[in-house]
Scaffold this motif. Structure first.
Motif, PDB file in Angstrom:
ATOM      1  N   LEU A 254       7.133 -84.186 -78.753  1.00 23.54           N
ATOM      2  CA  LEU A 254       6.484 -84.701 -77.547  1.00 23.54           C
ATOM      3  C   LEU A 254       4.976 -84.490 -77.590  1.00 23.54           C
ATOM      4  N   LEU A 255       4.544 -83.355 -78.131  1.00 25.48           N
ATOM      5  CA  LEU A 255       3.110 -83.097 -78.250  1.00 25.48           C
ATOM      6  C   LEU A 255       2.448 -84.128 -79.169  1.00 25.48           C
ATOM      7  N   LEU A 256       3.094 -84.407 -80.294  1.00 19.26           N
ATOM      8  CA  LEU A 256       2.527 -85.359 -81.244  1.00 19.26           C
ATOM      9  C   LEU A 256       2.559 -86.784 -80.719  1.00 19.26           C
ATOM     10  N   SER A 257       3.450 -87.046 -79.748  1.00 16.71           N
ATOM     11  CA  SER A 257       3.501 -88.379 -79.151  1.00 16.71           C
ATOM     12  C   SER A 257       2.430 -88.566 -78.080  1.00 16.71           C
ATOM     13  N   GLY A 258       1.737 -87.459 -77.724  1.00 22.48           N
ATOM     14  CA  GLY A 258       0.663 -87.548 -76.750  1.00 22.48           C
ATOM     15  C   GLY A 258       1.048 -87.166 -75.332  1.00 22.48           C
ATOM     16  N   ALA A 259       2.273 -86.679 -75.129  1.00 20.55           N
ATOM     17  CA  ALA A 259       2.715 -86.305 -73.782  1.00 20.55           C
ATOM     18  C   ALA A 259       1.895 -85.134 -73.248  1.00 20.55           C
ATOM     19  N   LYS A 260       1.700 -85.091 -71.957  1.00 21.88           N
ATOM     20  CA  LYS A 260       0.959 -84.011 -71.323  1.00 21.88           C
ATOM     21  C   LYS A 260       1.802 -82.744 -71.266  1.00 21.88           C
ATOM     22  N   HIS A 261       1.118 -81.606 -71.276  1.00 23.35           N
ATOM     23  CA  HIS A 261       1.805 -80.316 -71.265  1.00 23.35           C
ATOM     24  C   HIS A 261       2.727 -80.190 -70.052  1.00 23.35           C
ATOM     25  N   ALA A 262       2.264 -80.616 -68.899  1.00 26.46           N
ATOM     26  CA  ALA A 262       3.071 -80.489 -67.680  1.00 26.46           C
ATOM     27  C   ALA A 262       4.336 -81.324 -67.782  1.00 26.46           C
ATOM     28  N   HIS A 274       2.610 -72.648 -67.896  1.00 24.75           N
ATOM     29  CA  HIS A 274       2.284 -71.336 -68.461  1.00 24.75           C
ATOM     30  C   HIS A 274       3.462 -70.798 -69.274  1.00 24.75           C
ATOM     31  N   TYR A 275       4.662 -70.890 -68.732  1.00 23.61           N
ATOM     32  CA  TYR A 275       5.844 -70.380 -69.433  1.00 23.61           C
ATOM     33  C   TYR A 275       6.093 -71.194 -70.699  1.00 23.61           C
ATOM     34  N   PHE A 276       5.919 -72.509 -70.607  1.00 24.24           N
ATOM     35  CA  PHE A 276       6.085 -73.361 -71.785  1.00 24.24           C
ATOM     36  C   PHE A 276       5.085 -72.978 -72.874  1.00 24.24           C
ATOM     37  N   SER A 277       3.819 -72.839 -72.504  1.00 25.84           N
ATOM     38  CA  SER A 277       2.775 -72.512 -73.482  1.00 25.84           C
ATOM     39  C   SER A 277       3.034 -71.162 -74.136  1.00 25.84           C
ATOM     40  N   ARG A 278       3.469 -70.186 -73.331  1.00 25.66           N
ATOM     41  CA  ARG A 278       3.734 -68.854 -73.865  1.00 25.66           C
ATOM     42  C   ARG A 278       4.890 -68.893 -74.862  1.00 25.66           C
ATOM     43  N   HIS A 279       5.968 -69.586 -74.501  1.00 28.70           N
ATOM     44  CA  HIS A 279       7.121 -69.682 -75.396  1.00 28.70           C
ATOM     45  C   HIS A 279       6.755 -70.435 -76.679  1.00 28.70           C
ATOM     46  N   PHE A 280       5.966 -71.514 -76.532  1.00 35.03           N
ATOM     47  CA  PHE A 280       5.590 -72.297 -77.705  1.00 35.03           C
ATOM     48  C   PHE A 280       4.774 -71.454 -78.672  1.00 35.03           C
ATOM     49  N   LYS A 281       3.845 -70.658 -78.132  1.00 35.30           N
ATOM     50  CA  LYS A 281       3.026 -69.819 -79.007  1.00 35.30           C
ATOM     51  C   LYS A 281       3.855 -68.715 -79.653  1.00 35.30           C
ATOM     52  N   GLU A 282       4.830 -68.161 -78.931  1.00 35.66           N
ATOM     53  CA  GLU A 282       5.710 -67.150 -79.508  1.00 35.66           C
ATOM     54  C   GLU A 282       6.526 -67.736 -80.668  1.00 35.66           C
ATOM     55  N   SER A 283       6.884 -69.005 -80.551  1.00 32.75           N
ATOM     56  CA  SER A 283       7.729 -69.648 -81.564  1.00 32.75           C
ATOM     57  C   SER A 283       6.944 -70.129 -82.768  1.00 32.75           C
ATOM     58  N   THR A 284       5.695 -70.595 -82.530  1.00 34.52           N
ATOM     59  CA  THR A 284       4.945 -71.237 -83.605  1.00 34.52           C
ATOM     60  C   THR A 284       3.688 -70.495 -84.024  1.00 34.52           C
ATOM     61  N   GLY A 285       3.216 -69.575 -83.183  1.00 35.00           N
ATOM     62  CA  GLY A 285       1.956 -68.902 -83.465  1.00 35.00           C
ATOM     63  C   GLY A 285       0.749 -69.693 -83.009  1.00 35.00           C
ATOM     64  N   LEU A 286       0.979 -70.853 -82.395  1.00 35.26           N
ATOM     65  CA  LEU A 286      -0.096 -71.708 -81.909  1.00 35.26           C
ATOM     66  C   LEU A 286       0.155 -72.080 -80.452  1.00 35.26           C
ATOM     67  N   THR A 287      -0.921 -72.294 -79.725  1.00 32.08           N
ATOM     68  CA  THR A 287      -0.750 -72.862 -78.394  1.00 32.08           C
ATOM     69  C   THR A 287      -0.443 -74.342 -78.552  1.00 32.08           C
ATOM     70  N   PHE A 291      -1.698 -76.770 -81.653  1.00 34.53           N
ATOM     71  CA  PHE A 291      -0.773 -77.524 -82.499  1.00 34.53           C
ATOM     72  C   PHE A 291      -1.193 -78.988 -82.560  1.00 34.53           C
ATOM     73  N   ARG A 292      -1.567 -79.556 -81.424  1.00 31.15           N
ATOM     74  CA  ARG A 292      -1.957 -80.946 -81.381  1.00 31.15           C
ATOM     75  C   ARG A 292      -3.430 -81.123 -81.762  1.00 31.15           C
ATOM     76  N   MET A 293      -4.163 -80.002 -81.849  1.00 31.17           N
ATOM     77  CA  MET A 293      -5.568 -79.996 -82.199  1.00 31.17           C
ATOM     78  C   MET A 293      -6.398 -80.830 -81.225  1.00 31.17           C
ATOM     79  N   THR A 294      -6.014 -80.748 -79.970  1.00 30.81           N
ATOM     80  CA  THR A 294      -6.772 -81.413 -78.899  1.00 30.81           C
ATOM     81  C   THR A 294      -6.818 -80.489 -77.708  1.00 30.81           C
ATOM     82  N   THR A 295      -7.643 -80.818 -76.731  1.00 34.05           N
ATOM     83  CA  THR A 295      -7.605 -80.125 -75.456  1.00 34.05           C
ATOM     84  C   THR A 295      -6.743 -80.930 -74.510  1.00 34.05           C
ATOM     85  N   GLU A 296      -6.127 -80.253 -73.569  1.00 31.99           N
ATOM     86  CA  GLU A 296      -5.264 -80.960 -72.608  1.00 31.99           C
ATOM     87  C   GLU A 296      -6.101 -81.890 -71.755  1.00 31.99           C
ATOM     88  N   ARG A 297      -5.575 -83.106 -71.603  1.00 30.19           N
ATOM     89  CA  ARG A 297      -6.277 -84.079 -70.790  1.00 30.19           C
ATOM     90  C   ARG A 297      -5.947 -83.892 -69.321  1.00 30.19           C
TER      91      ARG A 297
END
Length: 297
Positions: A254-262, A274-287, A291-297
């Motif tokens: 979903l991130l690579l497809s361009g979907a928003k974090h929310a 916040h919970y999604f971002s925390r879990h994603f970083k725990e799983s991948t080591g990246l926010t 991972f998408r190498m962009t800032t949230e729009r």
């Protein structure tokens, strides 16, 4: 996946340490009937039928290969090849699984004609160790039509022999052999994973759901304790860990497809961004943004 005992079993080593060398590669077009052998070769040969029919005698076994079929054998396997149709086309690649050099060493010097009596010995089964401590068996004959296009760059590089061709030959052969290994992984696990298929399908279809072991076990008709042990045996992971990884994979897509974090957080059942971002970083080591190498729009 356990290994089955075989009278002629040869271990090829570890897939991740694979350093194959192409010794010969060609597309052969036979307009008349032809045969090769009985013989032995000094290396390994993988053959893919493009058109027509080929008979392979491997030990005491006889196979008829048609378009889309392949065969694989090595220096341990006396064999004979014969075209069965007037117009037969096939790819043929000779190689070493672990070459001391990337430079091709033509197999012609090591091909030996043998007696029919010698050719009747049982064929060798080859095994390859995987990155997850499992082992796969390569059958002498298999059907994998999608393998055909992977022979084209190998044949082209071998024919043209432009600067650096030997390295490209190795790279293209690694792709071919890894694709073949992957197909065997799928085939060998399909039957075993059928035991937990309803649970795997449920997780894949709805990774956002907080599946419990009891719910997944019920889908498969098992006792929860037995199911948890079986699931771990077949996947190498506990059901909860597998579910979290499936959820992370979906988040990456979903991130690579361009979907928003929310939107991702809501789609995957997280209580907040916040919970999604925390879990994603725990799983991948990246926010998610890293991972998408962009800032949230």
């Amino acid at each position: 996946m356990g290994t089955r005992q075989h009278p002629n079993l040869h271990a090829l080593g570890d897939l991740v340490n694979l350093q194959p060398t192409v010794n010969y590669a060609e597309q052969l077009n036979q307009v008349s009937l032809a045969s090769w052998g009985p013989r032995t070769i000094p290396d390994y040969q993988v053959l893919f039928v493009i058109e027509g029919k080929i008979e392979l005698r491997l030990g005491s076994h006889r196979y008829v290969l048609q378009a889309g079929d392949s065969c694989l054998y090595g220096p341990h396997s006396p064999h004979q090849l014969a075209t069965l149709t007037a117009n037969t086309s096939f790819y043929s690649v000779h190689f070493q699984w672990h070459g001391d050099s990337v430079d091709p060493l033509h197999p012609a010097h090591g091909i030996r004609e043998i007696s029919l009596e010698h050719a009747l010995q049982e064929p060798t089964t080859y095994t390859l160790d995987l990155w997850d401590s499992n082992v796969i068996h390569f059958p002498p004959v298999f059907r994998l039509p999608s393998l055909g296009p992977l022979f084209v760059p190998i044949v082209d590089e071998y024919r043209e022999q432009q600067p650096g061709y030997s390295l490209l030959l190795r790279a293209h052969l690694i792709v071919l052999l890894t694709t073949l290994a992957r197909s065997q992984i799928v085939q060998q696990t399909q039957m075993e994973r059928k035991k937990i298929a309803p649970a795997l399908e449920a997780i894949s279809a709805s990774p956002q759901q907080s599946w419990t072991v009891q719910e997944l076990a019920h889908l498969c008709g098992y006792n929860p304790t037995y199911f948890a042990d079986l699931f771990r045996e077949l996947t190498g992971q506990a059901p909860k860990v597998y579910l979290l990884q499936a959820r992370t994979l979906k988040a990456k897509q979903l991130l690579l497809s361009g979907a928003k974090h929310a939107d991702i957080a809501e789609a995957l059942g997280y209580g907040s961004v916040h919970y999604f971002s925390r879990h994603f970083k725990e799983s991948t080591g990246l926010t998610p943004s890293q991972f998408r190498m962009t800032t949230e729009r």
